[in-house]
Design an enzyme around this catalytic site. Structure first.
Site, PDB file in Angstrom:
ATOM      1  N   LYS A   1    -105.885 -33.485 -50.600  1.00 34.02           N
ATOM      2  CA  LYS A   1    -107.324 -33.561 -50.177  1.00 34.02           C
ATOM      3  C   LYS A   1    -107.808 -32.271 -49.644  1.00 34.02           C
ATOM      4  CE  LYS A   1    -109.863 -34.582 -46.576  1.00 34.02           C
ATOM      5  NZ  LYS A   1    -110.891 -33.846 -46.883  1.00 34.02           N
TER       6      LYS A   1
ATOM      7  N   GLU B   1    -100.015 -28.239 -38.902  1.00 35.85           N
ATOM      8  CA  GLU B   1    -100.491 -26.781 -38.497  1.00 35.85           C
ATOM      9  C   GLU B   1    -102.015 -26.738 -38.036  1.00 35.85           C
ATOM     10  OE1 GLU B   1     -98.697 -24.151 -39.092  1.00 35.85           O
ATOM     11  OE2 GLU B   1     -96.984 -25.115 -40.169  1.00 35.85           O
TER      12      GLU B   1
ATOM     13  N   CYS C   1    -106.971 -19.315 -37.851  1.00 33.17           N
ATOM     14  CA  CYS C   1    -106.356 -19.872 -37.043  1.00 33.17           C
ATOM     15  C   CYS C   1    -105.568 -18.954 -36.045  1.00 33.17           C
ATOM     16  CB  CYS C   1    -105.177 -20.906 -37.538  1.00 33.17           C
ATOM     17  SG  CYS C   1    -104.375 -20.056 -38.912  1.00 33.17           S
TER      18      CYS C   1
ATOM     19  N   GLU D   1    -111.419 -22.668 -28.925  1.00 30.72           N
ATOM     20  CA  GLU D   1    -111.423 -22.326 -30.443  1.00 30.72           C
ATOM     21  C   GLU D   1    -112.822 -22.204 -30.869  1.00 30.72           C
ATOM     22  OE1 GLU D   1    -109.483 -24.120 -33.844  1.00 30.72           O
ATOM     23  OE2 GLU D   1    -108.392 -22.006 -34.235  1.00 30.72           O
TER      24      GLU D   1
HETATM   25  P1  NAD Z   1    -110.553 -30.049 -39.568  1.00 29.34           P
HETATM   26  O1  NAD Z   1    -109.386 -30.753 -38.865  1.00 29.34           O
HETATM   27  O2  NAD Z   1    -111.873 -30.417 -39.210  1.00 29.34           O
HETATM   28  O3  NAD Z   1    -110.521 -30.609 -41.264  1.00 29.34           O
HETATM   29  C1  NAD Z   1    -109.158 -30.273 -41.675  1.00 29.34           C
HETATM   30  C2  NAD Z   1    -108.993 -31.439 -42.951  1.00 29.34           C
HETATM   31  O4  NAD Z   1    -108.963 -32.679 -42.306  1.00 29.34           O
HETATM   32  C3  NAD Z   1    -110.209 -31.364 -43.803  1.00 29.34           C
HETATM   33  O5  NAD Z   1    -109.692 -31.677 -45.105  1.00 29.34           O
HETATM   34  C4  NAD Z   1    -110.822 -32.692 -43.223  1.00 29.34           C
HETATM   35  O6  NAD Z   1    -111.728 -33.393 -44.166  1.00 29.34           O
HETATM   36  C5  NAD Z   1    -109.682 -33.546 -42.874  1.00 29.34           C
HETATM   37  N1  NAD Z   1    -110.321 -34.603 -41.731  1.00 29.34           N
HETATM   38  C6  NAD Z   1    -110.959 -34.382 -40.804  1.00 29.34           C
HETATM   39  N2  NAD Z   1    -111.183 -35.606 -40.025  1.00 29.34           N
HETATM   40  C7  NAD Z   1    -110.023 -36.432 -40.703  1.00 29.34           C
HETATM   41  C8  NAD Z   1    -109.552 -37.679 -40.436  1.00 29.34           C
HETATM   42  N3  NAD Z   1    -110.094 -38.547 -39.349  1.00 29.34           N
HETATM   43  N4  NAD Z   1    -108.614 -38.227 -41.181  1.00 29.34           N
HETATM   44  C9  NAD Z   1    -108.201 -37.623 -42.233  1.00 29.34           C
HETATM   45  N5  NAD Z   1    -108.402 -36.411 -42.447  1.00 29.34           N
HETATM   46  C10 NAD Z   1    -109.494 -35.670 -41.748  1.00 29.34           C
HETATM   47  O7  NAD Z   1    -110.409 -28.645 -39.750  1.00 29.34           O
HETATM   48  P2  NAD Z   1    -111.077 -27.505 -40.362  1.00 29.34           P
HETATM   49  O8  NAD Z   1    -112.585 -27.360 -39.695  1.00 29.34           O
HETATM   50  O9  NAD Z   1    -111.366 -27.883 -41.722  1.00 29.34           O
HETATM   51  O10 NAD Z   1    -110.367 -26.268 -40.178  1.00 29.34           O
HETATM   52  C11 NAD Z   1    -110.371 -25.259 -39.081  1.00 29.34           C
HETATM   53  C12 NAD Z   1    -109.285 -25.764 -38.157  1.00 29.34           C
HETATM   54  O11 NAD Z   1    -108.009 -25.436 -39.077  1.00 29.34           O
HETATM   55  C13 NAD Z   1    -108.907 -24.673 -36.929  1.00 29.34           C
HETATM   56  O12 NAD Z   1    -108.682 -25.286 -36.181  1.00 29.34           O
HETATM   57  C14 NAD Z   1    -108.045 -23.859 -37.452  1.00 29.34           C
HETATM   58  O13 NAD Z   1    -107.360 -23.210 -36.393  1.00 29.34           O
HETATM   59  C15 NAD Z   1    -107.115 -24.637 -38.175  1.00 29.34           C
HETATM   60  N6  NAD Z   1    -106.046 -23.972 -39.115  1.00 29.34           N
HETATM   61  C16 NAD Z   1    -104.644 -24.027 -38.801  1.00 29.34           C
HETATM   62  C17 NAD Z   1    -104.003 -23.172 -39.553  1.00 29.34           C
HETATM   63  C18 NAD Z   1    -102.374 -23.092 -39.259  1.00 29.34           C
HETATM   64  O14 NAD Z   1    -101.841 -22.791 -40.149  1.00 29.34           O
HETATM   65  N7  NAD Z   1    -101.990 -23.333 -38.051  1.00 29.34           N
HETATM   66  C19 NAD Z   1    -104.351 -22.501 -40.778  1.00 29.34           C
HETATM   67  C20 NAD Z   1    -105.775 -22.444 -41.087  1.00 29.34           C
HETATM   68  C21 NAD Z   1    -106.542 -23.152 -40.225  1.00 29.34           C
END
Ligand code: NAD
Length: 498
Positions: free
Chosen positions: A192, A268, A303, A402
C-alpha cells in the site's frame, strides 16, 4: 546523457507520459471494487496528474486472498532461492531500464528534485532489490548443539502474506527495502503506497510481472490510510505488517494487530535526530556543509534529517553563520530542473504544517536566522525556504516534534555530558551524528547516544550492508542488511530422534 539532464528533456517527457492509476491485483490492473478514485496532485504546480483507485476493505480482501492462494500454491514460495534470485535480478534490471520514467513519476508525484529521483531513489531501489536477492542463496539454516540421540534443526520459513504500508518521502526506495527481503524469502506481498505518492508502486507492479514474478505475488492497492491501510492492518489473513511512516500511525497499527490476528508488526517510524558538533571537529566547514545538507536534502522530508543541530557554545555563533552560508547553496526550484537541489514539499497540508512550525518557532522565542517563508507561490506548488532557528532550547516545540521540512533548530551545549543529555532527551531514536577530532570523545559520545544509526564526522553515510531502524518511538526491527530477513521469516525448530 547531457541532453537528458536538461529541464526541457524532462518537461517534454512529462507532457507525454502516460500514467496508470489503477490497483494491481493477481497480475492485472483493475479499478477499485467501489470504482472510487482520488486525485493525485503534483506538488510542483498543484495540477491533477491522475485519477487513482481508492481501494478499501473489499480490495484488501481480494488482494490478500490472491496473495494467500499464490503463496500456498508454492509457485514462488517453494521454488529454489537461486531461481527467485534470478527473477529479482531481472526486476532490478527493469527498474534501471525504466529509470527515467520512474524518476519522473516520483518527482511529479511528490516534488523531489529529478536528479535525486534518478540517482538516489530509483538507482537505490534497484540496488536494494539486487543486494537482497544476491544474498538469498547464501544464507544457511542451523543445527542445534544438543544431545547425541537428537538432531535439532533450526530453519527459517517465509511468513506467508506480507502487507507493506509505506510513506511518501522516498516512495519506491522505502517500498524496495520491504519488497527485496519479502520477495527473496518467498512471501507474497500486498503493497500500500501513500495516497500522496502512489504512482511508482503502481507502475513497478507491471515490471515485476515482466521480470517473471508470478501474478498474485506482488499486489499494489493504492488508497487512504484510514480505508485500505486500516483494512490491511486489521485483516485476519495478513501474517506480517511492515510499515514505514509516522510514529502516530505506527502506534495505531500495533493496536490494529492486537485487535485482529496478532500479526507481526515491524515499524520504521519518525525521528528528531541530533547532529552534535564539538569545537574540535576536524573540519568545521565540512561539518557546516553536512549540517545544511542534513536538513535540506529531500526538502527536509527525511526520517533521519539532522533537525536538531547541537553546537558547542564556544563556536555556536561562528558555526551557525557557516551553516547559513552553506544553506545558501540549497535553493528551492522546479523539481524537473536537473540543477534544482530542493524541490516542493509534498502537498498543501505539509506546507501548512511546516509553516505552522516556523510560526511556533518565532512565537516560542527562537531566533530566526535564515528563511522562514513560503516561496514560488505563483507556481501553484508548495515551496518553503530552508530555515535556520538559532538559540533554540530542547523544550521548544520545534526541537521536540518532527517537522518534516527544511527547518533546522540550533541548540548550544557546554560539555559532552550535556550534549548527550540533550541529544537523548527526545521520544525518538533513529539517528545521530558526532563531529570531533578526538577519537575517544567521539566514540564515547556515539556509544552513549540512543539511536539506531550514528555517524562520526559525517552525516547520513552508509549503504545496504548495515541494518537501519530506530530505538524508542522510532520503531522496531531493521530494514537493510541480512538482519532485514528477520521480519519476513519465522524460525522453526524441528527435532529428529536418531
Ligand atoms: P504516515 O504515517 O502519515 O503514513 C504512512 C503510511 O501509513 C501511508 O501509506 C498512509 O496512508 C498509511 N496510514 C496512515 N494512517 C493509517 C492507518 N490508520 N492505518 C493504516 N495505514 C495508515 O506517514 P507519512 O506522512 O506518509 O510519512 C512521513 C513519516 O514517515 C515521518 O514520520 C518519517 O519520519 C517517517 N519515515 C520513517 C522512515 C524510517 O525508516 N524510520 C523512513 C521514511 C519516513
Amino acid at each position: 546523457m547531457t541532453e537528458q539532464r536538461t529541464l526541457a528533456y524532462w518537461q517534454q517527457m512529462a507532457a507525454t507520459i502516460s500514467i496508470e492509476g489503477r490497483a494491481f491485483i493477481a497480475g492485472d490492473y483493475r479499478h477499485a471494487c467501489s470504482a472510487e478514485t482520488f486525485d493525485c496532485i503534483s506538488p510542483i504546480d498543484g495540477r491533477v496528474l491522475a485519477k487513482v483507485a481508492s481501494c478499501d476493505s473489499a480490495d484488501a480482501d481480494l488482494a490478500v486472498s490472491n496473495a494467500r492462494a499464490t503463496f500456498d500454491s508454492g509457485i514462488w514460495s517453494r521454488i529454489p532461492p537461486a531461481k527467485r534470485k534470478t527473477v529479482l535480478f531481472r526486476f532490478a534490471d527493469l527498474l534501471m531500464q525504466n529509470q527515467h520514467e520512474l524518476a519522473l513519476l516520483e518527482s511529479l508525484d511528490m516534488g523531489k528534485p529529478i536528479s535525486d529521483s534518478v540517482d538516489i531513489d530509483i538507482a537505490g531501489a534497484a540496488n536494494s532489490i539486487r543486494w537482497t536477492a544476491e544474498a538469498i542463496d547464501k544464507i544457511y539454516d542451523e543445527l542445534a548443539q544438543t544431545a547425541e540421540d537428537q538432531i535439532g534443526m533450526v530453519t527459517r520459513e517465509a511468513v506467508g502474506v506480507v502487507a507493506a504500508i509505506v510513506p511518501w518521502n522516498f516512495p519506491l526506495l522505502m517500498a524496495s527495502w520491504k519488497l527485496g527481503p519479502a520477495l527473496a524469502t518467498g512471501n507474497s506481498v500486498v503493497l500500500k503506497p501513500s495516497e500522496k505518492s502512489p504512482l511508482t508502486a503502481i507502475r513497478v507492479a507491471q515490471l515485476a510481472i515482466e521480470a517473471g514474478i508470478p501474478g498474485g505475488v506482488l499486489n499494489v492497492v493504492p488508497g487512504y490510510g484510514h480505508t485500505i491501510g486500516k483494512a490491511l492492518a486489521l485483516h485476519m489473513d495478513v501474517d506480517t505488517l511492515v510499515f514505514t511512516g509516522s510514529t502516530r500511525t505506527a502506534k495505531q497499527l500495533m493496536i490494529y494487530a492486537g485487535e485482529s490476528n496478532m500479526k507481526r508488526v515491524w515499524l520504521e517510524a519518525g525521528g528528531k535526530s541530533p547532529n552534535i558538533v564539538f569545537a574540535d571537529a576536524p573540519d568545521l566547514r565540512a561539518a557546516a556543509s553536512a549540517a545544511a545538507s542534513a536538513i535540506c536534502f529531500n526538502q527536509g522530508e527525511v526520517c533521519t534529517a539532522g533537525s536538531r543541530l547541537l553546537v558547542e557554545e564556544s563556536i555556536r555563533e561562528e558555526f551557525v553563520q557557516m551553516v547559513a552560508e552553506e544553506m545558501a547553496h540549497w535553493k528551492p526550484g522546479n523539481p524537473l530542473d536537473p540543477e534544482t537541489n530542493v524541490g516542493a514539499v509534498v502537498d498543501q497540508t505539509q506546507l501548512d504544517t511546516v509553516l505552522g512550525f516556523i510560526a511556533a518557532g518565532k512565537e516560542g522565542g527562537a531566533d530566526l536566522k535564515v528563511g522562514g517563508e513560503q516561496l514560488h507561490k505563483e507556481s501553484g506548488g508548495y515551496y518553503v525556504a530552508p530555515t535556520i532557528f538559532n538559540g533554540v532550547t530542547n523544550q521548544m516545540r520545534i526541537a521536540r516534534e518532527e517537522i518534516f521540512g527544511p527547518v533546522l533548530s540550533c541548540i548550544g551545549f557546554d560539555s559532552a555530558e550535556q550534549a548527550i543529555e540533550i541529544a537523548n532527551d527526545t521520544d525518538y531514536g533513529l539517528a545521530a551524528a558526532v563531529w570531533s577530532s578526538n577519537l575517544s570523545k567521539a566514540h564515547r559520545t556515539a556509544k552513549a547516544l540512543r539511536a539506531g544509526s550514528v555517524w562520526i564526522n559525517q552525516y547520513d553515510g552508509g549503504d545496504m550492508t548495515a541494518p537501519f531502524g530506530g530505538f524508542k518511538q522510532s520503531g522496531n526491527g531493521r530494514d537493510k542488511s541480512l538482519h532485514a530477513f528477520d521480519k519476513y521469516t519465522e524460525l522453526k525448530a524441528t527435532w529428529i530422534a536418531i
